[in-house]
Scaffold this active site. Sequence first.
Site, PDB file in Angstrom:
ATOM      1  N   LYS A 206      43.841  -7.403  35.871  1.00 40.81           N
ATOM      2  CA  LYS A 206      43.522  -7.423  34.442  1.00 40.81           C
ATOM      3  C   LYS A 206      44.743  -7.897  33.665  1.00 40.81           C
ATOM      4  O   LYS A 206      45.697  -7.149  33.456  1.00 40.81           O
ATOM      5  CB  LYS A 206      43.125  -6.030  33.948  1.00 40.81           C
ATOM      6  CG  LYS A 206      42.511  -6.092  32.567  1.00 40.81           C
ATOM      7  CD  LYS A 206      42.859  -4.930  31.678  1.00 40.81           C
ATOM      8  CE  LYS A 206      44.253  -4.970  31.178  1.00 40.81           C
ATOM      9  NZ  LYS A 206      44.544  -6.072  30.225  1.00 40.81           N
ATOM     10  N   GLU A 287      56.995  -1.025  36.376  1.00 35.36           N
ATOM     11  CA  GLU A 287      58.196  -1.643  35.794  1.00 35.36           C
ATOM     12  C   GLU A 287      58.025  -1.684  34.286  1.00 35.36           C
ATOM     13  O   GLU A 287      57.048  -2.250  33.776  1.00 35.36           O
ATOM     14  CB  GLU A 287      58.421  -3.033  36.395  1.00 35.36           C
ATOM     15  CG  GLU A 287      58.893  -2.946  37.843  1.00 35.36           C
ATOM     16  CD  GLU A 287      60.061  -1.983  38.050  1.00 35.36           C
ATOM     17  OE1 GLU A 287      61.037  -2.041  37.270  1.00 35.36           O
ATOM     18  OE2 GLU A 287      60.009  -1.146  38.971  1.00 35.36           O
ATOM     19  N   GLU A 420      63.271  -0.037  22.257  1.00 32.15           N
ATOM     20  CA  GLU A 420      63.080  -1.443  22.613  1.00 32.15           C
ATOM     21  C   GLU A 420      62.414  -2.169  21.443  1.00 32.15           C
ATOM     22  O   GLU A 420      61.341  -1.773  20.999  1.00 32.15           O
ATOM     23  CB  GLU A 420      62.196  -1.553  23.861  1.00 32.15           C
ATOM     24  CG  GLU A 420      62.073  -2.972  24.358  1.00 32.15           C
ATOM     25  CD  GLU A 420      61.238  -3.096  25.621  1.00 32.15           C
ATOM     26  OE1 GLU A 420      60.177  -2.446  25.698  1.00 32.15           O
ATOM     27  OE2 GLU A 420      61.646  -3.859  26.508  1.00 32.15           O
TER      28      GLU A 420
END
Length: 519
Positions: A206, A287, A420
């Site tokens: 996906k 990750e 981030e």
Amino acid sequence: MLPPFANEALTDFSQPAAQAAFEAALAQVHARLGRSYPLVIDGREIHGLPEFASSNPSQPAQAIGHFAQGGADPADQAVAAAARAFETWKRTPVSERASYLLRAAAEMRRRKHEFSAMMVLEVGKPWNEADADTAEAIDFLEYYARQALRITDSSAQLTHSPGEALGLYYIPLGVGAVIPPWNFPCAIPTGMLGSALVTGNTVVFKPAEQSPAIAWMAAELFWQQGLPPGVLNFLTGPGEVVGARMVEHPLTRFVSFTGSREVGIHIYETTARVQPGQRWLKRAILEMGGKEGSLVDETADADEAAAGIVTSAFGFQGQKCSAASRAILVDAIYDRVVSAVVERARSLRVGAPESSHSVQMGPVVDAEAMQRILRYIEIGRQDGVLLCGGHAIETPEGGYFIEPTVFGDIPPNSRLAQEEVFGPVLAVIRARDFEHGLEIANNTEYGLTGALYSARRDRLETARRDFHVGNLYLNRKCTGAMVGVNPFGGFDMSGTDSKAGGPDYLLLFTQAKSVTERL
Ligand code: NAD
């Protein structure tokens, strides 16, 4: 016998012939914009579902393609199809599985600019960034094909036991949910698919909602090599519906995910929960995000450090997990590095990447990203000193452009220094000395990439030992990890440190079976 692995060469776009070839590829991809794409389950195309559009971030009115809005039912069907296909795919010899990857690599190499051109249009990559993304995808295929042949039967590594024949076989896990991000929309999905498939697993893939067209091209490349039905199933739709169902399904054996910290944690928690009917503990290969720190001490070459920082802060508009997002400068060199960084950042050419190979910064990926980045710019204004940029750039087509932005004197605990941003915003932090700088660098919950610029051997060695990141760069930029050269993956909230493109990576997609026969 395969030739040894070598990284794919990058294209030199200063050459007129390379420019002409790339322009032709852009025109070719342009000609098929706006078509509809189905789901693919068990080798069958599923049309007729409601659709969502993927659009060009330089001109959002331009639809790249229309994609099926999948839901939980197609996810269930796809996982079931992958589970059926696993029964035969797992018995396919590894040499045959590797040959699918090698043929896919050869075909991608032939059509390299076409893949890159699609990235220019779908996610706004400048040409050189898109070219590097495609080259990395080819590298993953070539590298994992070779690694699979190496690891599958590791019996020769066992200690001799008199009177017994020993075997150690790395066998596949089962059905994998493969869920990549949009920012390396060719390399990451291709690597995630290639690694799962070559080790004998079947997958439900996906892609991210922002980059389904390039993902389709990657999946199609595998199907075109004659992959049996059900081995690679393709679903599109919202991650929190389709992806979530894939993750939670009891027949899913592992999840291979690259993306944000928030979604990674959610997947980690979901996979830990054993569902009714589930007969194994799921494996989660995750990750996640990063908060890079580039530390420059007073012995470093200020210009070289500034060049490395600017390339890694603003390459692909700062939308890399490895992007330089904190420049941590020792007080004695602060002013020199800052002025070189600002001068270089101001000279970057921002524009629609399809217009020219000379564009160095394109748009950010979508309106949501733009709003988020602008909010971080507001935090920077409150917490530090704006040194350049700081604004959105208006264009007639309404593209999502933001100036390369640098803030000075950001406190180490500011949100801008901890969270981030994933955009073209660099926070410059002042450190008293090297030791203080290293402390600041390590003071985030992430641990993906970091860099140290220094002429002192003792400090380089201290960083080698104490700079707590999965990928550390000494006296060079912190982006551009190469397959087989710089295995890539992070510590702490940056993920499970799976080291993509490294010699251990494929083991994550296998389980070891030890067989002992008495002779
Ligand atoms: P994201 O987490 O928003 O989405 C990643 C994928 O997860 C997408 O395919 C999305 O549809 C899917 N998803 C969303 N919600 C889900 C759910 N509830 N269940 C299952 N799947 C779900 O990330 P993004 O915006 O696509 O990518 C940017 C992030 O990826 C950044 O944080 C970046 O640092 C990270 N990243 C990390 C690496 C690395 O190697 N560590 C590499 C590239 C990008």
